[in-house]
Every structure is written in C-alpha cells, then in structure tokens.
Enzyme design. Structure first.
Site, PDB file in Angstrom:
ATOM      1  N   GLY A 661       0.665  -1.019   0.432  1.00  8.94           N
ATOM      2  CA  GLY A 661      -0.194   0.359   0.231  1.00  8.94           C
ATOM      3  C   GLY A 661       0.656   1.623   0.113  1.00  8.94           C
ATOM      4  N   GLY A 662      -0.232   2.193   0.060  1.00 11.39           N
ATOM      5  CA  GLY A 662       0.730   3.336   0.281  1.00 11.39           C
ATOM      6  C   GLY A 662       1.461   3.892   1.635  1.00 11.39           C
ATOM      7  N   LYS A 665       4.645  -2.223   2.576  1.00 11.41           N
ATOM      8  CA  LYS A 665       4.438  -3.967   2.175  1.00 11.41           C
ATOM      9  C   LYS A 665       3.407  -4.209   3.621  1.00 11.41           C
ATOM     10  CE  LYS A 665       7.867  -4.969  -1.143  1.00 11.41           C
ATOM     11  NZ  LYS A 665       9.227  -5.450  -1.809  1.00 11.41           N
ATOM     12  N   VAL A 666       2.581  -5.149   3.394  1.00 13.72           N
ATOM     13  CA  VAL A 666       1.825  -5.854   4.351  1.00 13.72           C
ATOM     14  C   VAL A 666       2.154  -7.215   4.158  1.00 13.72           C
ATOM     15  CG1 VAL A 666      -0.085  -7.002   4.617  1.00 13.72           C
ATOM     16  CG2 VAL A 666       0.137  -4.123   4.186  1.00 13.72           C
ATOM     17  N   ASP A 774     -10.179   7.184   2.709  1.00 14.19           N
ATOM     18  CA  ASP A 774      -9.757   6.108   1.481  1.00 14.19           C
ATOM     19  C   ASP A 774     -10.581   4.647   1.537  1.00 14.19           C
ATOM     20  OD1 ASP A 774      -8.495   5.418  -0.741  1.00 14.19           O
ATOM     21  OD2 ASP A 774      -6.247   5.206   0.570  1.00 14.19           O
TER      22      ASP A 774
END
Ligand SMILES: *[C@@H]1O[C@H](CO)[C@@H](O)[C@H](O)[C@H]1NC(C)=O
Ligand SMILES: *[C@@H]1O[C@H](CO)[C@@H](O)[C@H](O)[C@H]1NC(C)=O
Ligand SMILES: *[C@@H]1O[C@H](CO)[C@@H](O)[C@H](O)[C@H]1NC(C)=O
Length: 982
Positions: A661-662, A665-666, A774
């Site tokens: 994501g902005g 990392k996940v 968002d």
C-alpha cells in the site's frame, strides 16, 4: 527506567574503583588502595544479604496484577528483588543486624502499567517512597497501604484510580507528600488525613472528591500546599484552616463550593496563592490587605459583589476577579504594582477612570508580558500615560465592551483603538516556549558532540562532549502568568544551588507554557562536572533524589513565592546516539502548544521519550523492547520487537507478502504462539515521528468494532515502524468481485451493511471521530465468513476537534488524499474534508458491490454508468451477473438509489452514515424473507444465524488475539455497533 539506562551505559568514569583510586592519588596510593579494599569488603557484606521474603511476595503480587506492555517488570522474577542486581525500579537498604535487605523505594514512574495497587504492598513496611506516577493503574487504593508507617512520599498521581480515599491512609504519619491528583477518586476527604501531621503537600486536584473540606486538616501543622482544584468539593470552607502556620497555597478552583469566603481566610499571613476560580463563592469581594506575601489571587467566575479589595500585596503578579458582579473604581494602587503581569477585571460593572498604568517595574521591562484586561465594564476614561504605556513592547490593555471608551462614540483615538478595543485573550491562549542554547563562545567542541558541555573559566571556554541527565518538571501552580525569558537563568541558578553543583552544569533546554492547565513545563539538562562524560550511578541517584524528594525548592525564596510546587514528570539520561535535533524541539513544541495546550505537554514528553528510546536501542540490542512515552494510553496493544516480527515473517520474505500500500508492504505473520497476523511495515518515507506514531497507536487501540480491523500490536524498533493487525483470511472485497466468483445478493448486502456500520462507528463513536478518507473495495477486508472489516484508518484522518472555545470547525482542510474513482468531487475542489467524503467513497463501493464493475475502467466512470442505466430504467442490466440467483428488482432498486444518493456531487445532498445504515437495514429486512428460502451455502447460513443474534456458534477469526465476544443483532437498535471491551 533511568536507572536501567544508566546501567546500559558502559562508562569508565562510573566505575567506583577508579573514582576511589583517583581520590587516593599520588604517594598515598597504596594506603588508599588498602582503604579501598577494606571499604569494598564492608560493602560486599550487603551483597550477601537476602531480600525479605514477605516483601518479595508483595512485589510479585503487584507484578502479577499488572498488564505491562512495556515489559518494565519483566526482570521481576525469583526471590531477590534487592539483588544485586536489584529489580528495575526497586531500591533497598540492608538491615545491618539481621542482614536482610528491605525495599525502601518503588520507582515505577511512567512505566505504563495497567493494573491495580494490590493490598500486599502494605507488607512493605520499610517503604519510604512509593512512586507509581503516570501509569494507567485502576481500581481502588487498598486500605492496607495504611500499614506503610514509614512512608515519606505517597505518589500515585496521574493514574485511573477509583473509589474513595481509605481513612487508613491517615496512619501514614511519616508522610511529607501526599499526591493522589489526576485520578478518578470520589467520596469525601476523610478527616483522618488530619493525622498526617508532617505532611507539607496535599495534592488531590483533578478527581471527583465531594463533601466539605474537613476541619481536621487544620491539624496539619506542616502543611504548605492544599491543592484541590477540579473536584466536586462543596462548602462551607473551614474557618480554622487559617490557623495552619505555614500555609502558602490554597488552590480550590473549579469546585461547587457555593459558600462565602471565611473572613479568617483573608488573614493568613503566610499565604502566597489563593485560587478559587469558578467556585460559586458568594458575598462581597474580600479585603486582602492583611496578606503581604500574596503573589497570586484568582477569584474569577464567582458571584462576588461589592468593590475590589482596596489594598493588595505589592508583590502581586497575577490578580483576577473577572466575571463577578463587582462595582466601583479600580483602586489607584493597582496601577503601581511592580510585579504585575496579569490583572484581569473583565466582565464586571466597574466604573470610573482607568488608573494610571505604566509606572510599575513590570511595565518597564520590555521582555515581560503584561496584560491588563478591563473588557466589558463601564469605564469612562483613561489618561495619556496609560495610553503611552500600551505602545511599549509586550504590554496590553484591553478595553473592549466599555461603551464610553470603545463604543461608537468612544473616546479612544483611532490609532490606539486598534490595540485596545479589539480585546482578545489570544495571548493567554498561546503557549510560549523558550530554550536556552549552550553558552556562545569560541571554544571548539568536538564535531561529534551531541550535548556539548561548556565551562567558562577566567575567559577560557572549554568544551567537551557529555551525557546530561534530563529532568522534566511541571510547575503546577506558578504565580506568574507569563514566563519571562529572564527566569531561565534564575532556574539554572536555582537548580545548581539545590544540587550543589556549578551553574555551568545546568541548562534549561526547554520551557513550555500550557495555558489551559495554567502550568509551566520545564526541561533541565544536568551536566556532569568538568570534563566528565557522564554521571556515575550514585551521582545519578543523588540528582534523582533531589528532584523526586522535592528538595530542589527548599529554602529558596523566589521558588516559594513564584514557582510554587512542581510535579515531577520524568528523569532520564539522554545519551549519545540521540540526535542534537532533540534539543531544538522547542520551536516545534511551541507551535503545537498554540493549537492544543494539552497535546503540547504530551508532545514535549514524547520528544524526550524519543531520545530515551533511541538511546536504549543504540546501547543494548537486548533492551529493544519498546519504551512507551508517558501519557500514552495503550490498552490491549502489544509492543513487538523487530526480532519478533522478523521471525514471524521469515525475515520479511516475499512468500509472506500480502500486498503493498501507500504505507509500505503488508506481510502475513505467524507469531510465536501460532497466531496469524497482518504486519504493515512502513517503508522509508512513510515513517512518522515517534509522537505521531505513538499517538496513532493510542488512537487505534481505543477503536473497537466488529467491522473494523483490529490493531493488535506495534513495533518501533531498530529504526522500523510496524503495525500488527488481525489477519483477515478472506482477503479484500475487491478480490471477490471477479468474473470467476459467484457471490449472492444476501452476502453482498451483509458486506455492505458491515462496512457501513464500521464507517458509522468511525464517524460517531470513535473518540476523537475519524474520517477515513480512503474507503475503497480493497480497504474492506473479509474474514473467512465474509464479515466485512474496514482497514487502514488512522490518525492522519482525524475529524476536526473542538477548539479551546468549544466550537467545532465543520471540516478539516487537508491535502487531498484518496484513490481515483472513489474521490469525492467536492473535496477535490474545495479540499474541505467532511464525513460526506467517506459517504461518497462508500457509495462507489456500494456500486461496485452491485455491479461488480471497477470504479474506473476503460475510460468509464462507475457513477456515470449507473446513473445512465437508472435514467434508462434498465437497472437489471447493470447488476453483476455473478450474483448467482439474481436478486429481485425490489431489493436492487432501493440499494442502487442509496448508492447514487451517496455519490451526489454536492456533499449536502448525500445522506449521513446513520441514515445509510438505517436504510440498508430496512432493505435487508425487506429482502431477507426472499433470501432465506434460497440459502444453500453453509457459511452463509452461519452468517444468518448471526444476524438473528445467535452468537453461540461463532468462532473468532484465526488470530489468537481475536476477541470472541461478538455481539450481533439486526434491526435499528444496532446503530451504535458493538464496542468490544478488552
Ligand atoms: C501480605 O499482605 C496480604 C494482603 O494484605 C496478605 O494476604 C498476606 O498474607 C500478607 N503477608 C504475607 C506474609 O505475604
Ligand atoms: C486520626 O484522626 C481521626 C479523626 O480526625 C481520629 O478520630 C483518630 O483518633 C486519629 N487516629 C490517630 C491514630 O491519631
Ligand atoms: C513573607 O515572605 C518572606 C520572604 O520570603 C518571609 O521571610 C516571611 O516570613 C513571609 N511572611 C510570612 C508571614 O510568612
């Protein structure tokens, strides 16, 4: 903690042996060595002493009653708290006859402990100092603590303690300081406290104490400070209190006293401060002439009648009688006061001419702020001299609301009008912050110096690198209203004298006024003596004890009359490795103060906590446990080390990557206990300042809703920031809206409703409210049973909070953030973020759920496409063909209408989340019967059970942290969602 930092600081100078040998020096070396060996022999006996088992049991009972997210008590194991090494925060003394070590001090300030004060602590009968300041301790103060007959300092302030003050505490007859302030204590003040005959300080402010002040307190012959503001204490005020011989401060503000001020209270010769703001005091304004040492009187916001006191102490610094019913003139003496900084007589019915201000010393000190507030009275004139005084630097006279002066035919000349007729209290609202730099000179400091220490000797400047002790104190009841930069030198001298060190060793690094609290925070750096790099442990402890036993202000006249009592906020070593930047945070802190006073106080704490944290890391990797800044209230969220999370993700291997994501990392992580989690790892550039990071965690830790992804932990270690969330096995909603997956209408409705409830919670139940900014299908996660949970909300999206006047701005201006296709057009144009911005994005998600389309695809915008289809009356054509047995038009039509209403261009025209949830629930009720007959999928039938309110079968999702107390119901009654307490 400071002690731990100290031990983690391998410093040759701190070695006792070297110190002793050096002391011996030269020829006497051998003799000194002998003496030294003998000394060591004597000292080594205590090392063989054993800790008292009853006391050990008491400490272990305390430990087991704590949640300890910072791991502060992790070394409290075994049977020897006194060591060596002693347990963190435990200080002992050896009984030379029995050779048993006894605990004399618990120093657990800012440990972030969440638990109770167990009665077992009453068994620590040798205890002198109990310091659990600023934790999250809950529960009652156990009556058993009344057994601590040797206790000198009882410091349980800044916790969340409840219940009444146990009368047994009256048995603590050795006490000199009793601090229970800033808790949630209730009930009346027990008369037994009158037995604390040695006590100097009774600090009980900011609780919910009620009843009258017991006359028994007049037996406290050594009492100096009675601080009881912000409680529910009522009258009458005990006349006899005036007989306390050394009483210097009475601070009772914000209590429903509702009685007159006893005449005897105006005859206390020793009194320095009398503060009774907003106490419903009745009767005529008191005469104060008998109290010649008074520097501070605040009786604003009461029901006083009559005239102003005709004669007041010439030492007066702050005098406030605003918001009463006072009549008559301002006595001419008021204008001659030399020390006056703030004279607030606004909002009365005073008349006559304004006396001649400008002659007093403070009016002639250009750096000193002086404010004379005479707004909203009936004054009819002033003279030329006052008019001139207003033009001097930092001098203000406010006359707004005096019709004959500032009215339409007002007598004040136009150029002056601008400054005196536009009254404002903006000066008071601003925080002021000063820091004194290291002395300027030509000495060359080693370039790597984080904290250059400077010694000026006969025009010679020497510079060396040193590691100072940082001490933070809060003056909680100062007499000054405006901190004069000149005070800094004074403070440095004061601290140096109290510590018996040279003035070059003390530097005030920052001071922050927190106007809302009427208190002043001061950060002092204490440097080791010339050329030494740091303090040894005993010197460190000596400095600590000076501050923590409040010996610093003793005997100092200035400190008595102006500074007032201080609260001890923090104490630590800011070691090398912490950047020099930390020192210049004054400016930053100052700006924050202007916005929100309280936040600023915290910011200062965070800043220094950051220094401390860094130092701990750079010194000792084993100590990498996150040290939480004080004041951060993180419940149920675990601090992880970098190592733990690296292990959980196989060193952040690509196999574990869930997405990007902005933020960064996940990763999917498997914790040591087997629990599954999602770990968001901030990438370079997304890292927040420690303040923001911890504030965000605190915020997220308080957000609990079954439709919001739960934060489980965090990591701020080795320069990395990570957030640990519950793992959602079902992936994102977007992943399921594909041409290959069939998802029936009921399930889609279930997801829509869950998402809406999650957002509703953020808007209305989260405290402070959160605008997500968002919302999109890829931020809606599903568990294995298709329960929707909104992800990726946080501090950067806070809703506006009320300003100091209680007014709430309707929007926040921000840099536009969001994802194309979901972006509210009005927000895009105006940059004004409101709750309706999320409503727009939710509308787009609803459209995706119904149509399976992407928000923008092949140049087509989903909102426009659906609008067109609606206009053509062709709604079934746009329904996602992957909905299995197609839904009826009866269900689809209101849903589409709702979605399009959310996507109106004008935010005003969009429904609120409350209305959306209600509408979705109505639609659900209508279509439910038609769906029930068609249900075939097993998971879905479990869902349905849920919605009917049966949660017996529900298994929590895969995470080991998951709270099993799911509460689900249908119908409108569920608008509030469920907040699962942890
Ligand atoms: C210590 O205190 C607790 C509670 O007040 C009590 O139950 C316990 O028996 C005491 N004595 C010892 C030896 O632990
Ligand atoms: C403590 O104070 C109370 C009330 O003032 C009194 O009744 C009691 O006897 C005192 N106790 C002792 C031990 O002095
Ligand atoms: C007033 O203050 C002075 C200076 O601090 C002190 O010496 C004196 O004792 C005080 N007066 C009273 C009555 O306490």
């Amino acid at each position: 903690m400071g002690r731990r930092d100290m031990m983690a600081n391998p410093d040759p100078q701190s070695n006792t042996e070297k110190m002793s040998l050096r002391g011996g020096g030269g020829r006497g070396g051998v003799a000194a060595r002998l003496v030294f060996i003998l000394l060591m022999a004597t000292f080594s006996v205590p090392a063989m002493a054993v800790s008292d088992p009853t006391e050990t049991a008491a400490l272990l009972a305390f430990k087991s009653a704590q949640i300890d997210p910072g791991g502060k008590l992790s070394a409290w194991n075994g049977n020897d708290p006194c060591g060596p090494p002693a347990w963190a925060g435990i200080y002992c003394e050896v009984d030379t006859t029995t050779k048993v070590s006894h605990v004399i001090e618990i120093r657990a300030m800012n440990y972030n402990l969440r638990g109770t004060l167990v009665p077992h602590l009453g068994n620590l009968t040798r205890l002198l100092r109990l310091n659990v300041i600023n934790n999250g301790l809950t529960g009652q103060i156990p009556p058993a603590l009344g057994k601590l007959g040797n206790l000198i300092l009882f410091l349980v302030n800044n916790n969340e303690l409840t219940g009444e003050i146990p009368p047994e505490l009256g048995n603590l007859t050795s006490l000199i300081r009793f601090q229970i302030d800033v808790n949630r204590l209730s009930g009346s003040i027990p008369p037994q406290l009158g037995n604390l005959t040695r006590v100097n300080h009774l600090h009980m402010n900011n609780n919910s104490l009620s009843g009258a002040i017991p006359a028994d307190l007049a037996r406290l012959r050594n009492l100096n400070h009675l601080i009881l503001d912000h409680n529910k204490v009522s009258g009458p005020l005990p006349e006899v209190l005036s007989t306390v011989p050394q009483l210097t401060i009475i601070q009772l503000d914000y209590n429903p006293i509702n009685a007159g001020l006893p005449l005897s209270w105006t005859q206390i010769p020793s009194l320095i401060k009398l503060s009774l703001r907003n106490c419903s005091i009745t009767g005529t304004a008191p005469e104060l002439g008998a109290m010649s040492n008074l520097t501070f009187v605040d009786m604003s916001d009461n029901g006083l009648t009559g005239g102003l006191p005709s004669n007041i102490s010439s030492k007066m610094i702050t005098l406030a009688f605003s918001n009463n019913q006072l009549v008559g003139n301002v006595p001419p003496q008021y204008a001659t006061l030399d020390a006056i900084q703030n004279l607030d007589l606004s909002n009365n019915k005073l008349n006559g001419s304004v006396p001649t201000f400008g002659t007093g010393a403070s009016f002639n000190n250009d750096s000193q702020m002086v404010v004379i507030d005479l707004q909203n009275n009936l004054f009819t004139g002033w003279n030329v001299q006052t008019q001139e005084a207003v033009t001097r630097p930092n001098k203000k006279v406010w006359l707004t609301g005096n019709p004959s002066m500032c009215g339409s035919n007002g007598i004040i000349p136009a150029p002056t009008q601008l400054s005196v007729c536009q009254g404002s209290n903006s000066v008071l609202q601003q925080g002021v912050s000063y820091g004194s730099d290291a002395p300027k000179g030509t000495a060359v400091c080693p370039s790597s110096c984080e904290y250059p220490a400077l010694l000026v000797e006969a025009n010679n400047l020497t510079c060396w690198c040193a590691t100072p002790i940082t001490v933070q104190i809060r003056l909680k009841s100062p007499s000054f209203t405006y901190f004069d930069p000149g005070y800094l030198t004074y403070f440095q001298g004061l601290a140096a004298r109290a510590l018996s060190i040279s003035t070059y060793q003390v530097r005030a690094s920052n001071t922050t006024r927190t106007p809302g609290l009427f208190s002043q925070d001061i950060t002092l750096l204490i440097f080791p003596p010339a050329k030494s790099a740091s303090f040894n442990e005993s010197a460190y402890d000596a400095v600590y004890l000076q501050f923590a036993s409040w010996r610093v202000s003793a005997g100092e006249e200035w400190s008595f009359s102006i500074v007032g009592p201080y609260d001890f906020l923090d104490f630590f070593i800011a070691t090398a490795g912490s950047s020099k930047k930390g020192l210049s945070t004054g400016a930053v802190v100052g700006i924050v103060v202007g916005a929100v006073a309280l936040a600023a106080a915290l910011a200062a704490l965070f800043t220094f906590a950051l220094l401390r944290r860094r130092s701990a890391y750079s010194r000792d990797p084993k100590q990498a446990l996150p040290l939480l800044p004080p004041g951060v209230n993180i419940k149920g969220v675990k601090g992880f080390t970098f190592a733990e999370l690296a292990k959980a993700t196989d060193n952040f291997s690509s196999d574990h990557e869930l997405g990007q994501g902005g933020y960064g990392k996940v990763y999917k992580g498997v914790l040591a206990d087997g629990g599954l989690v999602a770990i968001k790892r901030a990438q370079e550039g997304s890292m927040q300042g420690a303040t923001q990071f911890y504030t965000e965690i605190e915020l997220l830790s308080r957000v609990h809703h079954r439709n919001l992804v739960q934060l489980l932990g965090f990591c701020n270690d080795r320069g990395e920031q990570m957030l640990v969330y519950e793992f959602m096995a079902g992936g994102t909603l977007r992943d399921h809206l594909t041409p290959t997956e069939i998802m029936d209408f009921g399930r889609r409705m279930h997801i829509a409703l869950g998402t809406a409830r999650g957002i509703l919670y953020l808007h209305t139940e989260a405290d402070p409210p959160i605008f997500h900014r968002d919302i999109k299908a890829s931020n809606i996660l599903l568990d294995e049973r298709y329960n929707a949970k909104v992800a990726d909300f946080g501090l950067s999206k806070l809703a506006p909070i009320p300003d100091l006047n209680g007014a709430t701005p309707e929007h926040v201006s921000t840099i536009v953030k969001g994802t194309p296709g979901y972006l509210d057009p009005e927000y895009f144009l105006t940059q004004k973020l409101t709750d309706k911005t999320d409503v727009y994005s939710f509308g787009v998600v609803l459209l995706e759920i119904i149509t399976g389309m992407f928000p923008i695809a092949y140049g087509k915008n989903i909102v426009r496409e659906v609008n067109r289809a609606m206009e053509e009356g062709d709604i079934m054509s746009i329904a996602d063909p992957q909905m299995g047995s197609n839904p009826s038009k009866q269900g689809l039509e209101p849903l589409l209408k709702l979605a399009l209403a959310c996507c109106q261009n004008e935010s005003e025209a969009r429904p609120s989340m409350v209305e959306i949830v209600r509408e979705l629930e109505d639609i659900w009720r209508i279509i439910k019967p038609t769906l029930m007959s068609k249900v075939d999928s097993d998971t879905f039938s479990i869902d349905m059970e849920h919605l009917r309110g049966s949660h017996g079968q529900m298994q929590p999702s895969s995470s080991s942290f998951q709270d099993a107390s799911y509460i689900m119901s249908d119908g409108k009654g569920d608008l509030r969602g469920s907040i699962n307490p942890r």
